[in-house]
Structure formats: structure tokens, C-alpha cells
Design an enzyme around this catalytic site. Structure first.
Site, PDB file in Angstrom:
ATOM      1  N   ARG A  15       0.843  -1.203   0.000  1.00 10.99           N
ATOM      2  CA  ARG A  15       0.000   0.000   0.000  1.00 10.99           C
ATOM      3  C   ARG A  15       0.876   1.251   0.000  1.00 10.99           C
ATOM      4  NH1 ARG A  15      -3.348  -1.412   5.283  1.00 10.99           N
ATOM      5  NH2 ARG A  15      -1.345  -2.392   5.727  1.00 10.99           N
ATOM      6  N   LYS A  75       2.362   1.570   7.285  1.00 12.55           N
ATOM      7  CA  LYS A  75       2.725   0.688   8.406  1.00 12.55           C
ATOM      8  C   LYS A  75       3.691   1.373   9.362  1.00 12.55           C
ATOM      9  CE  LYS A  75       1.388  -2.888   9.103  1.00 12.55           C
ATOM     10  NZ  LYS A  75       0.100  -3.254   9.763  1.00 12.55           N
ATOM     11  N   TYR A  94      -0.108   3.911  10.780  1.00 13.18           N
ATOM     12  CA  TYR A  94      -0.446   2.896  11.778  1.00 13.18           C
ATOM     13  C   TYR A  94       0.797   2.609  12.610  1.00 13.18           C
ATOM     14  CZ  TYR A  94      -4.734   1.737   9.227  1.00 13.18           C
ATOM     15  OH  TYR A  94      -5.971   1.785   8.623  1.00 13.18           O
ATOM     16  N   HIS A  96       0.441   0.583  16.129  1.00 15.06           N
ATOM     17  CA  HIS A  96       0.201  -0.636  16.932  1.00 15.06           C
ATOM     18  C   HIS A  96       1.308  -0.831  17.960  1.00 15.06           C
ATOM     19  CE1 HIS A  96      -3.230  -1.599  14.462  1.00 15.06           C
ATOM     20  NE2 HIS A  96      -2.488  -1.439  13.387  1.00 15.06           N
ATOM     21  N   GLU A 118      -4.674   4.060  14.147  1.00 20.70           N
ATOM     22  CA  GLU A 118      -5.622   3.147  14.790  1.00 20.70           C
ATOM     23  C   GLU A 118      -6.221   3.676  16.081  1.00 20.70           C
ATOM     24  OE1 GLU A 118      -2.390   2.614  14.583  1.00 20.70           O
ATOM     25  OE2 GLU A 118      -1.610   1.947  16.517  1.00 20.70           O
ATOM     26  N   ASP A 270      -2.259  -7.903  14.898  1.00 18.08           N
ATOM     27  CA  ASP A 270      -1.509  -6.632  14.951  1.00 18.08           C
ATOM     28  C   ASP A 270      -1.578  -6.011  16.347  1.00 18.08           C
ATOM     29  OD1 ASP A 270      -4.190  -6.067  14.729  1.00 18.08           O
ATOM     30  OD2 ASP A 270      -3.954  -4.450  13.289  1.00 18.08           O
TER      31      ASP A 270
HETATM   32  N1  LIG Z   1      -4.248  -8.238  10.559  1.00 21.27           N
HETATM   33  C1  LIG Z   1      -4.647  -7.190   9.850  1.00 21.27           C
HETATM   34  O1  LIG Z   1      -4.196  -6.985   8.731  1.00 21.27           O
HETATM   35  C2  LIG Z   1      -5.670  -6.252  10.421  1.00 21.27           C
HETATM   36  C3  LIG Z   1      -6.326  -5.323   9.599  1.00 21.27           C
HETATM   37  C4  LIG Z   1      -7.323  -4.517  10.162  1.00 21.27           C
HETATM   38  C5  LIG Z   1      -7.639  -4.624  11.516  1.00 21.27           C
HETATM   39  N2  LIG Z   1      -6.951  -5.524  12.286  1.00 21.27           N
HETATM   40  C6  LIG Z   1      -7.225  -5.722  13.717  1.00 21.27           C
HETATM   41  O2  LIG Z   1      -8.443  -6.427  13.908  1.00 21.27           O
HETATM   42  C7  LIG Z   1      -8.902  -6.189  15.232  1.00 21.27           C
HETATM   43  C8  LIG Z   1     -10.386  -5.827  15.227  1.00 21.27           C
HETATM   44  O3  LIG Z   1     -10.552  -4.562  14.602  1.00 21.27           O
HETATM   45  P1  LIG Z   1     -11.991  -3.895  14.411  1.00 21.27           P
HETATM   46  O4  LIG Z   1     -11.821  -2.718  13.531  1.00 21.27           O
HETATM   47  O5  LIG Z   1     -13.001  -4.906  14.051  1.00 21.27           O
HETATM   48  O6  LIG Z   1     -12.291  -3.378  15.890  1.00 21.27           O
HETATM   49  P2  LIG Z   1     -13.753  -2.987  16.467  1.00 21.27           P
HETATM   50  O7  LIG Z   1     -13.491  -2.102  17.636  1.00 21.27           O
HETATM   51  O8  LIG Z   1     -14.644  -2.514  15.379  1.00 21.27           O
HETATM   52  O9  LIG Z   1     -14.313  -4.387  16.954  1.00 21.27           O
HETATM   53  C9  LIG Z   1     -13.793  -5.087  18.034  1.00 21.27           C
HETATM   54  C10 LIG Z   1     -14.947  -5.769  18.716  1.00 21.27           C
HETATM   55  O10 LIG Z   1     -14.421  -6.661  19.679  1.00 21.27           O
HETATM   56  C11 LIG Z   1     -15.404  -6.724  20.708  1.00 21.27           C
HETATM   57  N3  LIG Z   1     -14.799  -7.352  21.883  1.00 21.27           N
HETATM   58  C12 LIG Z   1     -13.952  -6.836  22.805  1.00 21.27           C
HETATM   59  N4  LIG Z   1     -13.625  -7.760  23.720  1.00 21.27           N
HETATM   60  C13 LIG Z   1     -14.285  -8.891  23.370  1.00 21.27           C
HETATM   61  C14 LIG Z   1     -14.370 -10.206  23.913  1.00 21.27           C
HETATM   62  N5  LIG Z   1     -13.706 -10.538  25.015  1.00 21.27           N
HETATM   63  N6  LIG Z   1     -15.143 -11.125  23.259  1.00 21.27           N
HETATM   64  C15 LIG Z   1     -15.813 -10.796  22.143  1.00 21.27           C
HETATM   65  N7  LIG Z   1     -15.792  -9.574  21.583  1.00 21.27           N
HETATM   66  C16 LIG Z   1     -15.030  -8.639  22.194  1.00 21.27           C
HETATM   67  C17 LIG Z   1     -15.818  -5.283  20.896  1.00 21.27           C
HETATM   68  O11 LIG Z   1     -17.065  -5.182  21.570  1.00 21.27           O
HETATM   69  C18 LIG Z   1     -15.884  -4.796  19.459  1.00 21.27           C
HETATM   70  O12 LIG Z   1     -17.185  -4.895  18.899  1.00 21.27           O
HETATM   71  C19 LIG Z   1      -7.987  -5.080  15.763  1.00 21.27           C
HETATM   72  O13 LIG Z   1      -6.962  -5.642  16.552  1.00 21.27           O
HETATM   73  C20 LIG Z   1      -7.397  -4.470  14.518  1.00 21.27           C
HETATM   74  O14 LIG Z   1      -6.175  -3.805  14.757  1.00 21.27           O
HETATM   75  C21 LIG Z   1      -5.979  -6.322  11.758  1.00 21.27           C
END
Ligand SMILES: NC(=O)c1ccc[n+]([C@@H]2O[C@H](COP(=O)([O-])OP(=O)(O)OC[C@H]3O[C@@H](n4cnc5c(N)ncnc54)[C@H](O)[C@@H]3O)[C@@H](O)[C@H]2O)c1
Length: 370
Positions: A15, A75, A94, A96, A118, A270
Site C-alpha cells: 500500500r 505501516k 499505523y 500498533h 488506529e 496486529d
Molecule cells: N491483521 C490485519 O491486517 C488487520 C487489519 C485490520 C484490523 N486488524 C485488527 O483487527 C482487530 C479488530 O478490529 P476492528 O476494527 O473490528 O475493531 P472494532 O473495535 O470494530 O471491533 C472489536 C470488537 O471486539 C469486541 N470485543 C472486545 N472484547 C471482546 C471479547 N472478550 N469477546 C468478544 N468480543 C469482544 C468489541 O465489543 C468490538 O465490537 C484489531 O486488533 C485491529 O487492529 C488487523
């Protein structure tokens, strides 16, 4: 303001921080843009497109960092980039930081101002700069899981959708936020049986309304997670506590109870991941196996779709980036949502959850958390 757009150097990251369309918006407001040669090439934007938009294309990252005060990236800075940061720099990308003390130490030492995409907020508890990449990652998670379930990829040899007369896979999604709801949407669209485990009741109500009963929602207790991971063919980790390390919902000993050849996609990697056995992987070598459970833990999933992802990211970052460019550090004093994105400034940690995760003192220079 003088603004740099370096080429991303993290493994497998294709990206770019600003598209030519975004560059034009900055240039139209009187800013000077320094784009490293090849910065947008992998996302489909050649140097000429940046030049046409009014940027100066520079030969290397060193020149870009030296020329600019604001650095717009995707990143977290890698070692070479960390070494180039100075106190005058505002880094907008970002980060993290919670699971990455080494990066935090280097940012603290640099004296720079680092605003993490983030943790920028929308004033209503949402994370507007995380959301577009979460949409992409949530969608990719499902077809990555579908691929990984196939025998030659180490999975149990199950077709996610099933066929008439043969049941589809059962997909358990931990966390029904942006990643989780997008994953649920794709998985349901492919015909899987889907259960979303959530802690937020309003969120589950919303999912229930939107999906009209096509997916199950379940309150996320320890018992519920224990039960659902045993039934699942795919578990998608999508929980988040903003700024903090992801809670470990699945421990190593739990894997022994899961189906052999089942697949874990830990999108939350992440933030450290929500499976105890998760460790970051790349698109080149995305999976590994622990106790017969295949783990897919790519830390930059949207990097696989750089065209879609760069465009979606820039739509979200543009208003905040323009505010930083127009107003410099004053933008942080004027906009609490942006100030909540500030993670590091002048050798201090400035986000409460990041400070707590790293065991460091917390400073609130703009009163964003008062
Ligand atoms: N690997 C990647 O490339 C990548 C890309 C984008 C986002 N992410 C990551 O994905 C994760 C989720 O992001 P998001 O945008 O969906 O966040 P979000 O805040 O929209 O959603 C997270 C959800 O988790 C819920 N939650 C919290 N604790 C919980 C538990 N114990 N049990 C069940 N649900 C619980 C919250 O209520 C919330 O609805 C983040 O860590 C983000 O950084 C990773």
C-alpha cells in the site's frame, strides 16, 4: 507544510500512504509533497501520476524524510525509518505500539510526534482510520480461511460453502466489530454457518437486525468461547480493546479440543493476537500449525489488496492529514479526535492504553483524555 510519502518497506506491504488523487488535494492547499520514487507502483500508481498531481518525486527515503516535516505512511516505521526520525517530524501512520515495546522505545528516543491511525477517534467511540482496513481484512479473512481449509494448504479438506446435501463449514467469529461483521457477511455470503461472539449487546442487536437471523450472535463468556471453538471449523479472531493488547481468548491447551485441520485466522494479530499461540506471519508464508490447528496470522492482510486498500485508507485519513498539514501541531490542540490518535510526543507516551500496555508513564499534552 512539507510532506513526505516514503515507499513502504515492511515485508509484503504494497500500500501507499497517499494516492495521486490525495496528493492533489494537499497541493491545492499550498503544501509541498515529496514522494519517494516507486512509492505507489505496487498499488498501481506510477511516479508520473504523482508528478502530474503536483508532487516532487525524490530518489530515496533519506531524501524524503530530510525534506519533510510531516510523514504520511501506512505501516509502523521499520528500523531504517526509525533511525531517520527527528523531533521536528510528525509521523502519521499505523503504529500498533501496545505489543511492540522496541518500536515504542525508538519513537520515544527520536523525540518525534507520532499520531497512530488506529487510535484516532470519531468522537462517538468509533475508530475511523482503522475501519476501512478492518473492512478489507474482515473480508480477506474469510477467503483466506476458505483456502486454508483445503487439504493441500494444511486444512481438513473442507469446502467452506459445502454442497447440496453436505453441510458447510461452521465459522466462529470472536468480536463483531468492523472486522467481525465484514467477516460474518462474507462467510454467510459463501454459505457458511456463522456465529459471532461479542461483548457489546448493542452491537449484537445491530448484527441481528442487519443479518435477519442469517447468523447467530452469542454473548462472549469464557464458557461460550470454550464451546464454540470446539464446534468450529474456522475461528476468526477479531476482538479489540482500543490501544490495548488483544485479550487472549483461546489458550494453548484449548487447541487440543479443536478439530484437527481446523483453521484459526487471527486478524487481531496486529494487537498481539487473541490466541495464545498466534505469532505474526506474512503473505509469503502465511500459515503454521500448532496441535493440528492451522494458524493464519498475517499482520498486514489489507496489503494483499493494495489498490482497494490504499484508496479506502486515504479516504479516511485525508481530513485528518490535511488538518495536520494546514495547522501543524495546533491541529492536535483543536481536534480532540486527532489528539486521541497521538501516541508519542517529545519522548513521552501520550495514549493511556498504550502507556498502560507498555508500563510507561502517560502524558496528556492536549487534554485529549481529560
Ligand atoms: N491483521 C490485519 O491486517 C488487520 C487489519 C485490520 C484490523 N486488524 C485488527 O483487527 C482487530 C479488530 O478490529 P476492528 O476494527 O473490528 O475493531 P472494532 O473495535 O470494530 O471491533 C472489536 C470488537 O471486539 C469486541 N470485543 C472486545 N472484547 C471482546 C471479547 N472478550 N469477546 C468478544 N468480543 C469482544 C468489541 O465489543 C468490538 O465490537 C484489531 O486488533 C485491529 O487492529 C488487523
Amino acid at each position: 507544510m512539507r510532506i513526505a510519502v516514503p515507499k513502504e518497506i515492511k515485508a509484503d506491504e504494497h500500500r501507499v500512504g497517499l494516492t495521486p488523487t490525495a496528493v492533489r488535494e494537499y497541493v491545492a492547499r499550498g503544501h509541498r509533497l515529496f514522494v519517494e520514487t516507486g512509492a505507489g507502483a505496487d498499488a498501481g500508481y506510477p511516479d508520473e501520476a504523482y508528478a502530474r498531481a503536483g508532487a516532487e518525486v525524490v530518489p530515496d527515503a533519506e531524501t524524503a524524510f530530510a525534506a519533510a516535516d510531516l510523514i504520511v505512511k501506512v505501516k509502523e516505521p521499520q528500523a531504517d525509518e526509525l533511525a531517520r526520525l527527528e523531533p521536528r517530524h510528525i509521523l502519521f501512520t499505523y503504529l500498533h505500539l501496545a505489543p511492540d515495546p522496541a518500536q515504542a522505545e525508538a519513537l520515544l528516543r527520536s523525540g518525534c510526534t507520532a499520531v497512530a491511525y488506529e487510535t484516532v477517534t470519531d468522537g462517538e467511540g468509533g475508530l475511523p482510520l482503522l475501519a476501512p482496513m478492518s473492512e478489507v481484512a474482515g473480508r480477506i479473512a474469510v477467503f483466506s480461511a476458505a483456502e486454508t481449509l483445503l487439504k493441500h494448504n494444511g486444512g481438513m479438506g473442507l469446502l467452506l460453502s459445502g454442497v447440496p446435501g453436505v453441510p458447510p463449514a461452521r465459522v466462529a467469529v470472536l468480536g463483531g466489530g468492523v472486522v467481525g461483521s465484514n467477516a460474518a457477511r462474507m462467510a454467510a455470503g459463501l454459505g457458511a454457518e456463522v456465529v459471532v461472539l461479542e461483548r457489546s449487546i448493542p452491537r449484537m442487536r445491530m448484527l441481528d437486525d442487519v443479518f435477519l437471523g442469517r447468523i447467530l450472535t452469542r454473548y462472549s463468556t469464557l464458557d461460550a468461547v470454550d464451546e464454540e471453538i470446539v464446534k468450529a471449523d474456522v475461528v476468526i479472531g477479531a476482538v479489540l480493546t482500543p490501544g490495548a493488547a488483544a485479550p487472549k481468548l483461546v489458550r494453548r491447551e484449548d487447541l487440543k479440543r479443536m478439530k484437527p485441520g481446523s483453521v484459526v485466522v487471527d486478524v487481531a494479530i496486529d494487537q498481539g493476537g487473541c490466541f495464545e499461540t498466534s505469532r505474526p506471519t506474512t503473505h509469503v508464508d502465511p500459515t503454521y500449525v500448532v496441535d493440528q490447528v492451522v494458524h493464519y496470522c498475517v499482520a498486514n492482510m489489507p496489503g494483499a489488496a493494495p489498490r482497494t486498500s490504499s484508496e479506502a485508507l486515504v479516504h479516511a485519513t485525508l481530513p485528518f492529514g490535511l488538518a495536520l498539514a494546514d495547522q501543524g501541531l495546533d491541529a492536535l490542540a483543536r481536534d480532540r479526535r486527532l489528539a486521541q490518535g497521538l501516541n508519542v510526543q517529545g519522548g513521552r507516551i501520550t495514549h493511556p492504553a498504550v502507556a498502560e500496555a507498555l508500563g510507561k508513564p502517560f502524558a496528556d499534552p492536549y487534554g485529549a483524555w481529560a
